[in-house]
Design an enzyme around this catalytic site. Structure first.
Site, PDB file in Angstrom:
ATOM      1  N   HIS A 171       0.815  -1.219   0.000  1.00 37.29           N
ATOM      2  CA  HIS A 171       0.000   0.000   0.000  1.00 37.29           C
ATOM      3  C   HIS A 171       0.847   1.267   0.000  1.00 37.29           C
ATOM      4  O   HIS A 171       0.317   2.361  -0.210  1.00 37.29           O
ATOM      5  CB  HIS A 171      -0.929   0.029   1.211  1.00 37.29           C
ATOM      6  CG  HIS A 171      -1.977  -1.032   1.206  1.00 37.29           C
ATOM      7  ND1 HIS A 171      -2.844  -1.225   0.147  1.00 37.29           N
ATOM      8  CD2 HIS A 171      -2.303  -1.968   2.129  1.00 37.29           C
ATOM      9  CE1 HIS A 171      -3.663  -2.230   0.426  1.00 37.29           C
ATOM     10  NE2 HIS A 171      -3.349  -2.704   1.622  1.00 37.29           N
ATOM     11  N   ASP A 207      -2.733 -10.573  -2.457  1.00 37.70           N
ATOM     12  CA  ASP A 207      -3.344 -10.111  -1.222  1.00 37.70           C
ATOM     13  C   ASP A 207      -4.829  -9.806  -1.454  1.00 37.70           C
ATOM     14  O   ASP A 207      -5.228  -9.445  -2.564  1.00 37.70           O
ATOM     15  CB  ASP A 207      -2.619  -8.844  -0.767  1.00 37.70           C
ATOM     16  CG  ASP A 207      -2.939  -8.412   0.643  1.00 37.70           C
ATOM     17  OD1 ASP A 207      -2.127  -8.681   1.542  1.00 37.70           O
ATOM     18  OD2 ASP A 207      -4.005  -7.803   0.853  1.00 37.70           O
ATOM     19  N   TYR A 335      -4.204 -11.688   8.659  1.00 37.56           N
ATOM     20  CA  TYR A 335      -4.396 -11.201  10.024  1.00 37.56           C
ATOM     21  C   TYR A 335      -5.082 -12.204  10.934  1.00 37.56           C
ATOM     22  O   TYR A 335      -5.363 -11.884  12.087  1.00 37.56           O
ATOM     23  CB  TYR A 335      -5.137  -9.850   9.972  1.00 37.56           C
ATOM     24  CG  TYR A 335      -4.393  -8.917   9.058  1.00 37.56           C
ATOM     25  CD1 TYR A 335      -3.216  -8.311   9.481  1.00 37.56           C
ATOM     26  CD2 TYR A 335      -4.781  -8.736   7.731  1.00 37.56           C
ATOM     27  CE1 TYR A 335      -2.469  -7.514   8.624  1.00 37.56           C
ATOM     28  CE2 TYR A 335      -4.047  -7.941   6.866  1.00 37.56           C
ATOM     29  CZ  TYR A 335      -2.889  -7.329   7.323  1.00 37.56           C
ATOM     30  OH  TYR A 335      -2.141  -6.572   6.472  1.00 37.56           O
TER      31      TYR A 335
END
Length: 359
Positions: A171, A207, A335
């Site tokens: 990002h 991702d 996560y």
């Protein structure tokens, strides 16, 4: 497969604004611990520490003033008397009547100027961790065998290397941080591969979230092509990039492929999109591959909305290995900490098994 890893990341655990509440970030040191343990259990390796970061490389990927800001922001935060443990802005340049020709000098203003989301603050250990993650990516790119069995490091040449990067990077844009990312590790690896002689490098981002920073950095380039498979930005972070009509510009027109997918995407649908992306990469005649390896496509990920299972990830690695290119895999998101290591190790073992079979 060579593994590049470091413990320096432990000094970084930032705060984020999540659903109106300031919390310890979902991107925390336990993520890397989970991956490291699973890699060791799977017998992947050898595992090495990164070589020293080439700052000039980072300053070519990112705007040097931005890099200097990330490096010094927390020190300035403390010196100016702020008491909170994390440096975080609260105002950002927005659409409309704003003047972007004058960079502000105030620290709080610069925190907004150089960031795009309040999920990404700067603590005392952020720069050291981000620089070490970039060094992991650089070292992995130096180790892969591009031609005639030669690497540009003191490490034995390898066909593939995994950089256990924390914090992640995809990002981070040319001069912005956000989405837990400060330096773009995949872009640093790709640039290093170009420096080493690869005429064209492919970056494949698997991702759940679109790699908006990577896309920005290479959007007008034809020597690095970018393919991303991700949640549709109409509803998924980072929201403002990743649509199918973003195909590159200038020299880079046709060198950017986005494959946005819907909520709850299954493994079968996701793999079909990956196949489309890999065929597109084959059509661009690349000499090396960088994989932005996020496994937040996992069905149990707390901040993502796809439906891949742990047993699916070896097939992802096998498909990526099918490109038969010197490959650097760089850790991005994921996560669900308890399962993160198994999911990453699944991709890596699947990749290694497929590469060995084709060899």
């Amino acid at each position: 497969m060579l593994i590049v890893s470091s413990d320096v990341h432990r000094a970084h655990h930032a705060l984020e604004l999540d659903s109106g509440e300031l919390i310890p970030s979902w991107e925390h040191p336990g993520r890397a611990d989970s991956v490291q343990a699973a890699i060791e259990a799977a017998g992947l390796g050898p595992i090495v520490v990164p070589e020293r970061l080439d700052r000039s490389l980072v300053d070519r990927v990112h705007e040097p003033g931005y890099v200097g800001f990330v490096e010094t922001a927390h020190e300035r935060w403390v010196a100016e008397g702020y008491q909170a443990p994390a440096a975080m802005g609260f105002a950002w340049p927005a659409r409309g009547a704003v003047n972007l020709t004058h960079r502000p000098i105030d620290l709080m203003a610069q925190l907004g100027w150089y960031s795009f989301a309040a999920d990404c603050s700067i603590v005392a250990g952020t720069w050291a961790a981000a620089a070490e993650a970039a060094a992991c990516a650089q070292t992995a790119a130096d180790a892969v065998d591009l031609a005639a069995g030669a690497s540009s490091s003191g490490l034995p040449p390898t066909q593939s290397a995994f950089a256990l990067c924390r914090p992640p990077g995809h990002h981070a844009g040319y001069d912005t941080f956000g989405g837990y990312c400060y330096l773009n590790n995949a872009a640093i690896a790709a640039t290093r591969l170009r420096d080493r002689g690869a005429a064209r490098v492919a970056i494949v981002d698997v991702d759940f979230h679109h790699g908006n920073g990577t896309q920005e950095i290479f959007y007008e380039c034809d020597d690095v092509v970018f393919c991303s498979i991700h949640g549709d930005p109409l509803w998924a972070f980072p929201w403002f990039a990743g649509h199918a009509d973003e195909i590159g510009a200038g020299l880079g027109e046709g060198c950017n492929l986005n494959l946005p997918l819907g909520r709850g995407t299954t493994f079968e649908v996701w793999m079909e999109a990956l196949g489309t992306g890999l065929d597109w990469v084959r059509g661009h005649g690349c000499d090396a591959l960088v994989v932005s390896l996020g496994v937040d496509t996992f069905e149990g990920d707390p901040i993502s909305e796809f439906a891949l299972a742990t047993d699916d990830f070896p097939a992802v690695g096998g498909a990526l290995a099918g490109l038969d290119l010197p490959t650097v895999l760089v850790l991005e998101g994921g996560y669900a900490t308890d399962e993160l290591g198994a999911n990453v190790a699944g991709v890596l073992t699947g990749f290694a098994a497929s590469a060995a079979g084709s060899g």
